[in-house]
Motif scaffolding. Structure first.
Motif, PDB file in Angstrom:
ATOM      1  N   ASN A  58     -18.498 -15.826  23.444  1.00  0.00           N
ATOM      2  CA  ASN A  58     -18.951 -16.901  24.329  1.00  0.00           C
ATOM      3  C   ASN A  58     -20.229 -16.581  25.106  1.00  0.00           C
ATOM      4  O   ASN A  58     -20.740 -17.447  25.813  1.00  0.00           O
ATOM      5  CB  ASN A  58     -17.842 -17.296  25.301  1.00  0.00           C
ATOM      6  N   LYS A  59     -20.755 -15.381  24.955  1.00  0.00           N
ATOM      7  CA  LYS A  59     -22.021 -15.040  25.611  1.00  0.00           C
ATOM      8  C   LYS A  59     -23.171 -15.909  25.093  1.00  0.00           C
ATOM      9  O   LYS A  59     -24.218 -15.995  25.727  1.00  0.00           O
ATOM     10  CB  LYS A  59     -22.356 -13.561  25.404  1.00  0.00           C
ATOM     11  N   TYR A  60     -22.935 -16.544  23.941  1.00  0.00           N
ATOM     12  CA  TYR A  60     -23.980 -17.416  23.395  1.00  0.00           C
ATOM     13  C   TYR A  60     -24.301 -18.551  24.360  1.00  0.00           C
ATOM     14  O   TYR A  60     -25.427 -19.041  24.384  1.00  0.00           O
ATOM     15  CB  TYR A  60     -23.598 -17.970  22.018  1.00  0.00           C
ATOM     16  N   LYS A  61     -23.331 -18.943  25.174  1.00  0.00           N
ATOM     17  CA  LYS A  61     -23.553 -20.032  26.131  1.00  0.00           C
ATOM     18  C   LYS A  61     -24.581 -19.631  27.183  1.00  0.00           C
ATOM     19  O   LYS A  61     -25.413 -20.447  27.580  1.00  0.00           O
ATOM     20  CB  LYS A  61     -22.237 -20.434  26.794  1.00  0.00           C
ATOM     21  N   ASP A  62     -24.528 -18.378  27.618  1.00  0.00           N
ATOM     22  CA  ASP A  62     -25.526 -17.878  28.575  1.00  0.00           C
ATOM     23  C   ASP A  62     -26.915 -17.860  27.937  1.00  0.00           C
ATOM     24  O   ASP A  62     -27.909 -18.218  28.576  1.00  0.00           O
ATOM     25  CB  ASP A  62     -25.152 -16.471  29.064  1.00  0.00           C
ATOM     26  N   ILE A  63     -26.956 -17.432  26.702  1.00  0.00           N
ATOM     27  CA  ILE A  63     -28.234 -17.383  25.990  1.00  0.00           C
ATOM     28  C   ILE A  63     -28.773 -18.796  25.775  1.00  0.00           C
ATOM     29  O   ILE A  63     -29.973 -19.038  25.916  1.00  0.00           O
ATOM     30  CB  ILE A  63     -28.101 -16.606  24.667  1.00  0.00           C
ATOM     31  N   ASP A  64     -27.869 -19.738  25.475  1.00  0.00           N
ATOM     32  CA  ASP A  64     -28.295 -21.138  25.329  1.00  0.00           C
ATOM     33  C   ASP A  64     -28.941 -21.658  26.615  1.00  0.00           C
ATOM     34  O   ASP A  64     -29.909 -22.411  26.562  1.00  0.00           O
ATOM     35  CB  ASP A  64     -27.108 -22.028  24.947  1.00  0.00           C
ATOM     36  N   GLU A  65     -28.416 -21.245  27.752  1.00  0.00           N
ATOM     37  CA  GLU A  65     -28.998 -21.654  29.032  1.00  0.00           C
ATOM     38  C   GLU A  65     -30.389 -21.054  29.211  1.00  0.00           C
ATOM     39  O   GLU A  65     -31.303 -21.714  29.697  1.00  0.00           O
ATOM     40  CB  GLU A  65     -28.084 -21.253  30.199  1.00  0.00           C
ATOM     41  N   GLU A  66     -30.532 -19.795  28.800  1.00  0.00           N
ATOM     42  CA  GLU A  66     -31.841 -19.145  28.893  1.00  0.00           C
ATOM     43  C   GLU A  66     -32.837 -19.834  27.958  1.00  0.00           C
ATOM     44  O   GLU A  66     -33.998 -20.046  28.316  1.00  0.00           O
ATOM     45  CB  GLU A  66     -31.718 -17.661  28.545  1.00  0.00           C
ATOM     46  N   ILE A  67     -32.371 -20.204  26.784  1.00  0.00           N
ATOM     47  CA  ILE A  67     -33.226 -20.930  25.838  1.00  0.00           C
ATOM     48  C   ILE A  67     -33.674 -22.239  26.467  1.00  0.00           C
ATOM     49  O   ILE A  67     -34.852 -22.610  26.379  1.00  0.00           O
ATOM     50  CB  ILE A  67     -32.475 -21.191  24.512  1.00  0.00           C
ATOM     51  N   LYS A  68     -32.748 -22.937  27.093  1.00  0.00           N
ATOM     52  CA  LYS A  68     -33.071 -24.217  27.725  1.00  0.00           C
ATOM     53  C   LYS A  68     -34.135 -24.030  28.811  1.00  0.00           C
ATOM     54  O   LYS A  68     -35.084 -24.813  28.892  1.00  0.00           O
ATOM     55  CB  LYS A  68     -31.820 -24.857  28.319  1.00  0.00           C
ATOM     56  N   ARG A  69     -33.997 -22.984  29.633  1.00  0.00           N
ATOM     57  CA  ARG A  69     -34.986 -22.738  30.690  1.00  0.00           C
ATOM     58  C   ARG A  69     -36.370 -22.459  30.096  1.00  0.00           C
ATOM     59  O   ARG A  69     -37.380 -22.995  30.547  1.00  0.00           O
ATOM     60  CB  ARG A  69     -34.547 -21.567  31.575  1.00  0.00           C
ATOM     61  N   LYS A  70     -36.396 -21.624  29.057  1.00  0.00           N
ATOM     62  CA  LYS A  70     -37.684 -21.300  28.438  1.00  0.00           C
ATOM     63  C   LYS A  70     -38.278 -22.519  27.729  1.00  0.00           C
ATOM     64  O   LYS A  70     -39.488 -22.737  27.765  1.00  0.00           O
ATOM     65  CB  LYS A  70     -37.525 -20.132  27.470  1.00  0.00           C
ATOM     66  N   ALA A  71     -37.434 -23.316  27.109  1.00  0.00           N
ATOM     67  CA  ALA A  71     -37.900 -24.527  26.438  1.00  0.00           C
ATOM     68  C   ALA A  71     -38.468 -25.516  27.451  1.00  0.00           C
ATOM     69  O   ALA A  71     -39.464 -26.200  27.173  1.00  0.00           O
ATOM     70  CB  ALA A  71     -36.770 -25.161  25.633  1.00  0.00           C
ATOM     71  N   ASP A  72     -37.841 -25.588  28.625  1.00  0.00           N
ATOM     72  CA  ASP A  72     -38.369 -26.466  29.678  1.00  0.00           C
ATOM     73  C   ASP A  72     -39.765 -26.027  30.106  1.00  0.00           C
ATOM     74  O   ASP A  72     -40.655 -26.862  30.296  1.00  0.00           O
ATOM     75  CB  ASP A  72     -37.431 -26.492  30.884  1.00  0.00           C
TER      76      ASP A  72
END
Length: 109
Positions: A58-72
């Protein structure tokens, strides 16, 4: 005959204003170190998130959040937005051309 027609079509595309503008924006983008770094980081994080999700971590969820921040951050860059707009315009033009070719072939067959 078909080869020369296809070559003419490709030449027309390569010489089109939309394609030239797209290439220009792509070149500008490729020289922007900050944007290149963001894109590379996002790609790497996406690989990590996919791997973790596939193994059930489930650590992928944290990484998904980081991806979202960088994508923003990336999406708020004017030059990146211009690149995306040019790419979309060019892809739309290709889609229209493709449909026209498809329709022409269907009518002839």
């Amino acid at each position: 005959m078909i080869n020369s027609s296809l070559e003419e079509l490709f030449n027309t595309i390569e010489n089109s204003t939309l394609y030239k503008e797209y290439l220009k924006m792509k070149d500008i983008l490729s020289k922007d170190k900050e944007i290149k770094l963001l894109i590379d980081e996002i790609k790497e994080l996406e690989k990590q998130a996919t791997y973790l999700e596939n193994i059930g971590d489930n650590k992928y969820k944290d990484i998904d959040e980081e991806i979202k921040r960088k994508a923003d951050v990336l999406n708020n860059k004017q030059v990146y937005q211009e690149y995306l707009n040019k790419m979309e315009e060019f892809n739309n033009e290709l889609a229209i051309s493709s449909k026209m070719i498809e329709k022409y072939v269907e009518e002839k067959v």
